[in-house]
Design an enzyme around this catalytic site. Structure first.
Site: not given
Ligand code: 5GP
Ligand code: ZN
Length: 113
Positions: A98, A87, A30, A46, A4, A100, A93
């Site tokens: 994990h 999300n 982000d 988690h 993860c 968030h 999407g």
């Molecule tokens: P989701 O679409 O799952 O709600 O959003 C995941 C978010 O994680 C996205 O906005 C993406 O830009 C962010 N993200 C993906 N990989 C990383 C990373 O390695 N570091 C950080 N700080 N954000 C990440």
């Molecule tokens: Zn996790």
């Protein structure tokens, strides 16, 4: 969870630009911000997503609301306002499984794309 991404950030194995940490939660910028302020806020426990939440998580997720409020205030968003986005699953999407919360602010046009 060994595979993860956010658990790896919590463990310090992957760097992140942290803005908040306590025993239970982490807040970090982000990597691809969609607003002038775009912070991800996660419980250190988690939990894959909202669908995986159980009754015993209710106090934890309640405290998360106050962490979101504190980070928003610390980021100077209390007066201007902010949006919290979660999300859950494929059609939303969700990319990182994990749980968030996206904290978005600093603009009157908060882009959700
Ligand atoms: P989701 O679409 O799952 O709600 O959003 C995941 C978010 O994680 C996205 O906005 C993406 O830009 C962010 N993200 C993906 N990989 C990383 C990373 O390695 N570091 C950080 N700080 N954000 C990440
Ligand atoms: Zn996790």
């Amino acid at each position: 969870m060994a595979d993860c991404l956010f658990c790896k950030i919590i463990a310090g194995h992957i760097p992140a630009d942290q803005v908040y940490e306590d025993e239970e939660f982490l807040g970090f910028k982000d990597i691809a911000p969609k607003a002038p302020v775009h912070i991800l806020v996660i419980p250190k426990k988690h939990i894959a997503n909202l669908e995986e939440l159980e009754g015993e998580d209710a106090p934890l997720m309640g405290r998360l609301q106050l962490v979101l409020q504190k980070i928003a205030r610390d980021q100077g968003l209390a007066d201007s306002g902010y949006r919290i986005v979660n999300n859950c699953g494929r059609d939303a999407g969700q990319v990182v499984f994990h749980i968030h919360y996206h904290l978005l602010g600093g603009s009157s046009r908060l882009n959700l794309d």
